[in-house]
Design an enzyme around this catalytic site. Structure first.
Site, PDB file in Angstrom:
ATOM      1  N   HIS A   1       0.815  -1.223   0.000  1.00  0.00           N
ATOM      2  CA  HIS A   1       0.000   0.000   0.000  1.00  0.00           C
ATOM      3  C   HIS A   1       0.842   1.263   0.000  1.00  0.00           C
ATOM      4  O   HIS A   1       0.348   2.339  -0.322  1.00  0.00           O
ATOM      5  CB  HIS A   1      -0.993   0.000   1.176  1.00  0.00           C
ATOM      6  CG  HIS A   1      -0.378   0.229   2.524  1.00  0.00           C
ATOM      7  ND1 HIS A   1      -0.092  -0.797   3.400  1.00  0.00           N
ATOM      8  CD2 HIS A   1      -0.028   1.364   3.170  1.00  0.00           C
ATOM      9  CE1 HIS A   1       0.403  -0.295   4.513  1.00  0.00           C
ATOM     10  NE2 HIS A   1       0.457   1.016   4.390  1.00  0.00           N
TER      11      HIS A   1
ATOM     12  N   ASP B   1       0.162  -7.618   1.413  1.00  0.00           N
ATOM     13  CA  ASP B   1       0.523  -6.200   1.567  1.00  0.00           C
ATOM     14  C   ASP B   1       2.037  -6.016   1.616  1.00  0.00           C
ATOM     15  O   ASP B   1       2.557  -5.252   2.410  1.00  0.00           O
ATOM     16  CB  ASP B   1      -0.131  -5.597   2.808  1.00  0.00           C
ATOM     17  CG  ASP B   1      -0.036  -4.068   2.827  1.00  0.00           C
ATOM     18  OD1 ASP B   1       0.168  -3.473   1.743  1.00  0.00           O
ATOM     19  OD2 ASP B   1      -0.153  -3.467   3.917  1.00  0.00           O
TER      20      ASP B   1
ATOM     21  N   SER C   1       4.684   2.666   7.686  1.00  0.00           N
ATOM     22  CA  SER C   1       4.426   1.479   6.870  1.00  0.00           C
ATOM     23  C   SER C   1       5.659   1.063   6.089  1.00  0.00           C
ATOM     24  O   SER C   1       6.297   1.891   5.433  1.00  0.00           O
ATOM     25  CB  SER C   1       3.296   1.738   5.886  1.00  0.00           C
ATOM     26  OG  SER C   1       2.052   1.494   6.470  1.00  0.00           O
TER      27      SER C   1
END
Length: 415
Positions: free
Chosen positions: A145, A175, A262
């Site tokens: 993402h 992911d 992230s």
């Protein structure tokens, strides 16, 4: 309570968890899976609080839900054996004691060069996330993402040197993504990969990343839970389409994780990578576009990261394992006790599940000795394993506890 993905930090460039494969909870088709063989360690299944949590990706502007599966869902995931993955010895970790006083200053000094910032630009604006140097060939592992929708990528090393980069491959169901520097500089420091299966609840950990654009940020905490089934749900793309959920059998940590984290590193007390930070739980706030840390963060275990990353580097894609059932939450009584688990709705013809003798109505309550308390928990467990892996499934049929060995196959739609 809501949670959000922890990756790019940007209000103008929303990042969301990538669309998962059709075997996620609530999916109408068959299940899938990932990592290695049976593990003998205490872990947590999903708990009641999961139903009121929403997980937000650690990338700016993305929101997700941590919840149990509601109705029929399939199981999916990705991975390969260590032999097939061909992991480079340059990032192999060592077995260490994870308890006792830690010299976080020395660990931060040693590991910071292995963690990078990732700047992205696309049709929706700009964003920023984190990544880890995987090898000396210029490969960097991050969240899918983080790079989703990016038309331009720039990787910034800890010493400030910046290089354009290209996406090598992404795997939406886990992911995870790999990017590669267009120009590979001398002196890259690959991160050492540890064994997340040695972790125990209460072990000290450190998160390193680029939260809110503050590169090289270090936070510490403990392992709060293991095998936590976390479902992150994308807020949708520019066309208004809803993103599909990503289910992770996550490491839960109290180390502060925020938007921009992230793709960054979660490290054990030896400075080894045990997870890739990907999402956080967060309390919703009126007019707030991004969630912040409330001490509940989630990371993708390093075992899964290694299996997926090596496949992406090798072929640009990741193969996913297949069980072959649709699932829903259920309960069954046995020996005077009520057990919760993943109830089998349908069994795919010629699937590993059918070959092992599983039937509609069976309540799966464990896999490889680890408790399974819901459909989401089983999805997360299967996604941790790889094609060809043998797993032992515990289930209840007509009030009797049974056990069966299943060999996971390759997902049919991946050839």
């Amino acid at each position: 309570m809501t949670t959000s993905p922890q990756g790019p930090d940007s209000s103008s460039y929303p990042h969301r968890p990538d669309a998962v494969d059709p075997t996620a909870p609530n999916a109408p088709t068959a299940p899938y899976a990932t990592p290695p063989a049976p593990r003998q360690r205490r872990r947590f299944g999903d708990v009641a609080v999961a139903s009121v949590l929403a997980a937000a990706l650690a990338s700016g502007g993305t929101y997700a839900a941590v919840r149990a599966a509601d109705d029929g869902s399939t199981v999916s995931s990705s991975s390969t054996s260590d032999e097939a993955s061909g992991t480079s010895a340059s990032n192999q970790g060592t077995t260490v004691a994870l308890t006792g006083e830690k010299d976080w200053r020395s660990i931060a000094t040693e590991v910071t060069p292995s963690v990078v910032s990732i700047d992205t630009a696309g049709a929706q604006g700009e964003g920023a996330g984190s990544g880890v140097v995987w090898d000396d060939q210029g490969h960097v592992v991050t969240n899918a993402h983080v790079v989703e929708g990016a038309q331009q990528l720039r990787v910034v090393l800890s010493d400030g040197r910046a290089y354009p980069a290209t996406v090598v491959g992404t795997d939406v169901s886990s992911d995870l993504a790999v990017v590669k520097l267009d120009t590979v500089p001398d002196g890259l420091t690959p991160i050492k990969v540890g064994d997340d299966e040695l972790l125990a609840v209460g072990d000290p950990v450190m998160a390193v990343g680029n939260p809110l654009g503050l590169s090289g940020t270090v936070t510490t905490g403990i392992v709060s839970a293991l095998d936590r089934p976390v479902t992150t749900q994308g807020s949708g793309n520019a066309s208004g389409m809803s993103g599909a959920p990503v289910v992770t059998n996550a490491i839960q940590t109290s180390a502060a994780i925020n938007p921009g984290n992230s793709g960054g590193a979660l490290l054990n007390g030896a400075g080894e990578l045990v997870g890739i930070n990907s999402s956080i739980a967060a309390l919703p706030s009126a007019g707030q576009s991004q969630a912040g840390s409330i001490g509940i963060g989630f990371a993708i275990p390093a075992t899964k990261v290694r299996l997926i990353a090596d496949q992406l580097i090798s072929t640009g894609t990741a193969q996913h394992a297949f069980l072959g059932v649709t699932l829903g939450d259920g309960e069954a009584e046995t020996d005077g006790a009520t057990l919760s688990g993943a109830e089998v709705g349908q069994v795919e013809p010629s699937s590993p599940a059918e070959q092992a003798g599983l039937q509609a109505g069976d309540l799966i309550i464990g896999i490889d000795g680890e408790s399974v308390s819901s459909a989401t928990a089983l999805v997360g467990q299967v996604r941790e394993r790889g094609t060809g892996d043998e797993v032992t499934i515990d289930y209840v049929r007509q009030g009797q506890r049974e056990e069966v060995t299943v060999t996971l196959a390759a997902r049919p739609d991946e050839g």
